[in-house]
Design a protein around this motif. Structure first.
Motif, PDB file in Angstrom:
ATOM      1  N   ALA A 161       0.848  -1.196   0.000  1.00  0.00           N
ATOM      2  CA  ALA A 161       0.000   0.000   0.000  1.00  0.00           C
ATOM      3  C   ALA A 161       0.887   1.251   0.000  1.00  0.00           C
ATOM      4  O   ALA A 161       1.993   1.249   0.526  1.00  0.00           O
ATOM      5  N   ARG A 162       0.375   2.298  -0.621  1.00  0.00           N
ATOM      6  CA  ARG A 162       1.123   3.548  -0.668  1.00  0.00           C
ATOM      7  C   ARG A 162       0.544   4.488   0.393  1.00  0.00           C
ATOM      8  O   ARG A 162      -0.406   5.225   0.132  1.00  0.00           O
ATOM      9  N   PRO A 163       1.099   4.426   1.616  1.00  0.00           N
ATOM     10  CA  PRO A 163       0.538   5.226   2.708  1.00  0.00           C
ATOM     11  C   PRO A 163       0.762   6.715   2.478  1.00  0.00           C
ATOM     12  O   PRO A 163       1.757   7.127   1.885  1.00  0.00           O
ATOM     13  N   LEU A 232      20.231  19.056   5.618  1.00  0.00           N
ATOM     14  CA  LEU A 232      20.419  17.606   5.699  1.00  0.00           C
ATOM     15  C   LEU A 232      20.214  17.112   7.129  1.00  0.00           C
ATOM     16  O   LEU A 232      19.559  16.096   7.361  1.00  0.00           O
ATOM     17  N   ALA A 233      20.760  17.835   8.095  1.00  0.00           N
ATOM     18  CA  ALA A 233      20.595  17.440   9.499  1.00  0.00           C
ATOM     19  C   ALA A 233      19.122  17.483   9.896  1.00  0.00           C
ATOM     20  O   ALA A 233      18.626  16.593  10.600  1.00  0.00           O
ATOM     21  N   ARG A 234      18.423  18.495   9.449  1.00  0.00           N
ATOM     22  CA  ARG A 234      16.989  18.584   9.760  1.00  0.00           C
ATOM     23  C   ARG A 234      16.205  17.457   9.079  1.00  0.00           C
ATOM     24  O   ARG A 234      15.269  16.903   9.659  1.00  0.00           O
ATOM     25  N   ALA A 235      16.583  17.133   7.839  1.00  0.00           N
ATOM     26  CA  ALA A 235      15.895  16.051   7.115  1.00  0.00           C
ATOM     27  C   ALA A 235      16.088  14.720   7.835  1.00  0.00           C
ATOM     28  O   ALA A 235      15.145  13.921   7.957  1.00  0.00           O
ATOM     29  N   ILE A 236      17.292  14.473   8.324  1.00  0.00           N
ATOM     30  CA  ILE A 236      17.561  13.217   9.032  1.00  0.00           C
ATOM     31  C   ILE A 236      16.796  13.167  10.353  1.00  0.00           C
ATOM     32  O   ILE A 236      16.241  12.120  10.719  1.00  0.00           O
ATOM     33  N   ARG A 237      16.732  14.275  11.069  1.00  0.00           N
ATOM     34  CA  ARG A 237      15.958  14.280  12.316  1.00  0.00           C
ATOM     35  C   ARG A 237      14.478  14.013  12.037  1.00  0.00           C
ATOM     36  O   ARG A 237      13.806  13.304  12.788  1.00  0.00           O
ATOM     37  N   TRP A 238      13.979  14.575  10.947  1.00  0.00           N
ATOM     38  CA  TRP A 238      12.576  14.323  10.567  1.00  0.00           C
ATOM     39  C   TRP A 238      12.366  12.842  10.268  1.00  0.00           C
ATOM     40  O   TRP A 238      11.388  12.245  10.715  1.00  0.00           O
ATOM     41  N   ALA A 239      13.297  12.238   9.532  1.00  0.00           N
ATOM     42  CA  ALA A 239      13.169  10.822   9.173  1.00  0.00           C
ATOM     43  C   ALA A 239      13.224   9.932  10.415  1.00  0.00           C
ATOM     44  O   ALA A 239      12.498   8.932  10.507  1.00  0.00           O
ATOM     45  N   ARG A 240      14.061  10.271  11.364  1.00  0.00           N
ATOM     46  CA  ARG A 240      14.182   9.456  12.576  1.00  0.00           C
ATOM     47  C   ARG A 240      12.928   9.517  13.446  1.00  0.00           C
ATOM     48  O   ARG A 240      12.716   8.638  14.287  1.00  0.00           O
ATOM     49  N   ALA A 241      12.101  10.503  13.217  1.00  0.00           N
ATOM     50  CA  ALA A 241      10.853  10.608  13.967  1.00  0.00           C
ATOM     51  C   ALA A 241       9.701   9.856  13.305  1.00  0.00           C
ATOM     52  O   ALA A 241       8.614   9.759  13.882  1.00  0.00           O
ATOM     53  N   LEU A 242       9.937   9.310  12.130  1.00  0.00           N
ATOM     54  CA  LEU A 242       8.881   8.584  11.419  1.00  0.00           C
ATOM     55  C   LEU A 242       8.622   7.240  12.094  1.00  0.00           C
ATOM     56  O   LEU A 242       9.547   6.602  12.612  1.00  0.00           O
ATOM     57  N   PRO A 243       7.374   6.758  12.068  1.00  0.00           N
ATOM     58  CA  PRO A 243       7.094   5.412  12.588  1.00  0.00           C
ATOM     59  C   PRO A 243       7.855   4.356  11.789  1.00  0.00           C
ATOM     60  O   PRO A 243       8.071   4.505  10.584  1.00  0.00           O
ATOM     61  N   THR A 244       8.252   3.292  12.467  1.00  0.00           N
ATOM     62  CA  THR A 244       8.996   2.223  11.799  1.00  0.00           C
ATOM     63  C   THR A 244       8.220   1.649  10.627  1.00  0.00           C
ATOM     64  O   THR A 244       8.782   1.378   9.556  1.00  0.00           O
ATOM     65  N   GLU A 245       6.898   1.478  10.786  1.00  0.00           N
ATOM     66  CA  GLU A 245       6.105   0.890   9.708  1.00  0.00           C
ATOM     67  C   GLU A 245       6.087   1.778   8.471  1.00  0.00           C
ATOM     68  O   GLU A 245       6.013   1.280   7.335  1.00  0.00           O
ATOM     69  N   VAL A 248       9.380   1.100   6.691  1.00  0.00           N
ATOM     70  CA  VAL A 248       9.338  -0.207   6.028  1.00  0.00           C
ATOM     71  C   VAL A 248       8.521  -0.113   4.739  1.00  0.00           C
ATOM     72  O   VAL A 248       8.904  -0.653   3.696  1.00  0.00           O
ATOM     73  N   SER A 249       7.395   0.584   4.791  1.00  0.00           N
ATOM     74  CA  SER A 249       6.569   0.746   3.593  1.00  0.00           C
ATOM     75  C   SER A 249       7.325   1.504   2.509  1.00  0.00           C
ATOM     76  O   SER A 249       7.278   1.134   1.323  1.00  0.00           O
ATOM     77  N   VAL A 250       8.037   2.545   2.894  1.00  0.00           N
ATOM     78  CA  VAL A 250       8.805   3.320   1.918  1.00  0.00           C
ATOM     79  C   VAL A 250       9.916   2.455   1.318  1.00  0.00           C
ATOM     80  O   VAL A 250      10.183   2.506   0.108  1.00  0.00           O
ATOM     81  N   ARG A 251      10.536   1.625   2.135  1.00  0.00           N
ATOM     82  CA  ARG A 251      11.572   0.720   1.626  1.00  0.00           C
ATOM     83  C   ARG A 251      10.995  -0.232   0.578  1.00  0.00           C
ATOM     84  O   ARG A 251      11.612  -0.476  -0.471  1.00  0.00           O
ATOM     85  N   LEU A 295      16.656   6.523   4.650  1.00  0.00           N
ATOM     86  CA  LEU A 295      16.449   5.184   5.219  1.00  0.00           C
ATOM     87  C   LEU A 295      17.730   4.659   5.858  1.00  0.00           C
ATOM     88  O   LEU A 295      17.693   3.999   6.905  1.00  0.00           O
ATOM     89  N   ASN A 296      18.854   4.941   5.257  1.00  0.00           N
ATOM     90  CA  ASN A 296      20.122   4.484   5.826  1.00  0.00           C
ATOM     91  C   ASN A 296      20.389   5.164   7.171  1.00  0.00           C
ATOM     92  O   ASN A 296      20.945   4.554   8.096  1.00  0.00           O
TER      93      ASN A 296
END
Length: 352
Positions: A161-163, A232-245, A248-251, A295-296
């Protein structure tokens, strides 16, 4: 029902491993001998010889279940009431393959088993069946192709699914820094884009933003880098706050994108008219680089790294094609070529 020989399977278009499961059998009430079942030597060989026997026929009612299973409820098999061993098959829209002697007359197939054993394979939109005519006996069977567990799993697979995912907005990542429109356009929260597109857009701004060509002084940009407060630092902090699921869906959506790009390589041309498609392909490859960056950073990049290596190795075999399509005009690819000189997909752009 007699077993098929390898030659009969080949004639009927059946794979060697196709399984055949009998669904029904029909025999006349009489044995056939009392009705004067004749030998092959006395049988006629043309439709004209058989027409007198077709004046009276009886439908084989039990076959209607199989006809419906094949997706052609009007298909039927009838036996002659006047000559045992003579049958009429009306396949409707089903395709027909024959092993043995059968007479095709417009939309009918006439079977005279006095000339020998006959097999018909009927195939429709929802299945296949094998029909066997031998002496006075008629058998019909379900045909199933045996496939590996891996192929069965593939057949049952559906894309993830494309959440939806809310965009943080360009300003939340820039914090007052200036940026060109091409890098911020997809970060507009009013667009309501899916998670893969949002992650790619956030990762692209993080990877490729620079003060070059903007009103932002280089000194101000460097101060933000030292404070770990650059895009870049702000983008990574935003990504780290995303739910794990969500990650996984984006991966998994990234895996689907890798497969799509690999397939697109095989149909891409190398003329001037193909340059827009080439630019789209290369920018989508750059999207994958942006997704991988985020994701990395959250520990979900190992599988994507492997998939991207396979895609890149495949794409490099098309080097002459890429050469014919270059240079590709794209401010995004030009920025990638300037900031990440080792990215092969940016090497075919015009560096500004």
């Amino acid at each position: 029902m007699k077993s098929l020989t390898d030659d009969q399977r080949k004639t009927l278009g059946l794979s060697p491993d196709a399984s055949i499961e009998v669904e029904g059998t029909h025999a006349p009430r009489d044995s056939g001998v009392a009705l004067g079942f004749s030998s092959a030597g006395s049988a006629g060989g043309s439709l004209a010889d058989l027409k007198p026997f077709l004046a009276s026929t009886t439908p084989i009612a039990d076959f209607t279940v199989t006809a419906s299973r094949l997706g052609e409820g009007e298909a039927s098999v009838q036996r002659s009431d006047l000559a045992p061993g003579v049958f009429v098959v009306s396949p409707g829209e089903l395709s027909v393959d024959v092993a043995g002697e059968a007479i095709h007359d417009r939309d009918l197939w006439v079977i005279d088993t006095r000339k020998g054993l006959v097999f018909l394979r009927l195939a429709g939109p929802s299945g296949e069946a094998l029909l066997s005519f031998e002496d006075t006996m008629f058998h019909w069977a379900r045909v199933e192709s045996k496939v590996s567990a891996e192929l069965r799993s593939l057949a049952a697979w559906t894309p993830p699914a494309r959440p939806a995912l809310a965009s943080p907005g360009a300003e939340a990542l820039l914090g007052g820094l200036a940026a060109p429109a091409w890098i911020t356009a997809l970060l507009d929260p009013s667009l309501h884009l899916d998670a893969y597109v949002v992650v790619a857009a956030v990762g692209t701004l993080g990877r490729l933003w620079s003060p070059r060509g903007t009103a932002t002084p280089i000194a101000a940009a460097m101060a933000r880098v030292r404070a770990n407060d650059d895009p870049l630092a702000r983008a990574i902090r935003w990504a780290r706050a995303l739910p794990t699921e969500t990650c996984v869906s984006v991966r998994e959506l990234a895996r689907l994108e890798v497969d799509t790009l690999a397939e697109a390589l095989e149909t891409m041309g190398s003329g001037d008219e193909d340059r827009p498609d080439a630019r789209d392909w290369l920018e989508r490859r750059d999207d994958l680089a942006s997704v991988f960056t985020l994701l990395n950073a959250v520990g979900q990049g190992d599988a994507l790294r492997s998939w991207l290596e396979g895609l890149d190795n495949h794409a490099r075999t098309h080097a002459s094609q890429w050469g014919a399509l270059s240079p590709v005009t794209s401010p995004r690819l030009a920025a990638a070529a300037w900031q990440e000189p080792t990215t092969w997909w940016a090497a075919y752009s015009v560096v500004s």
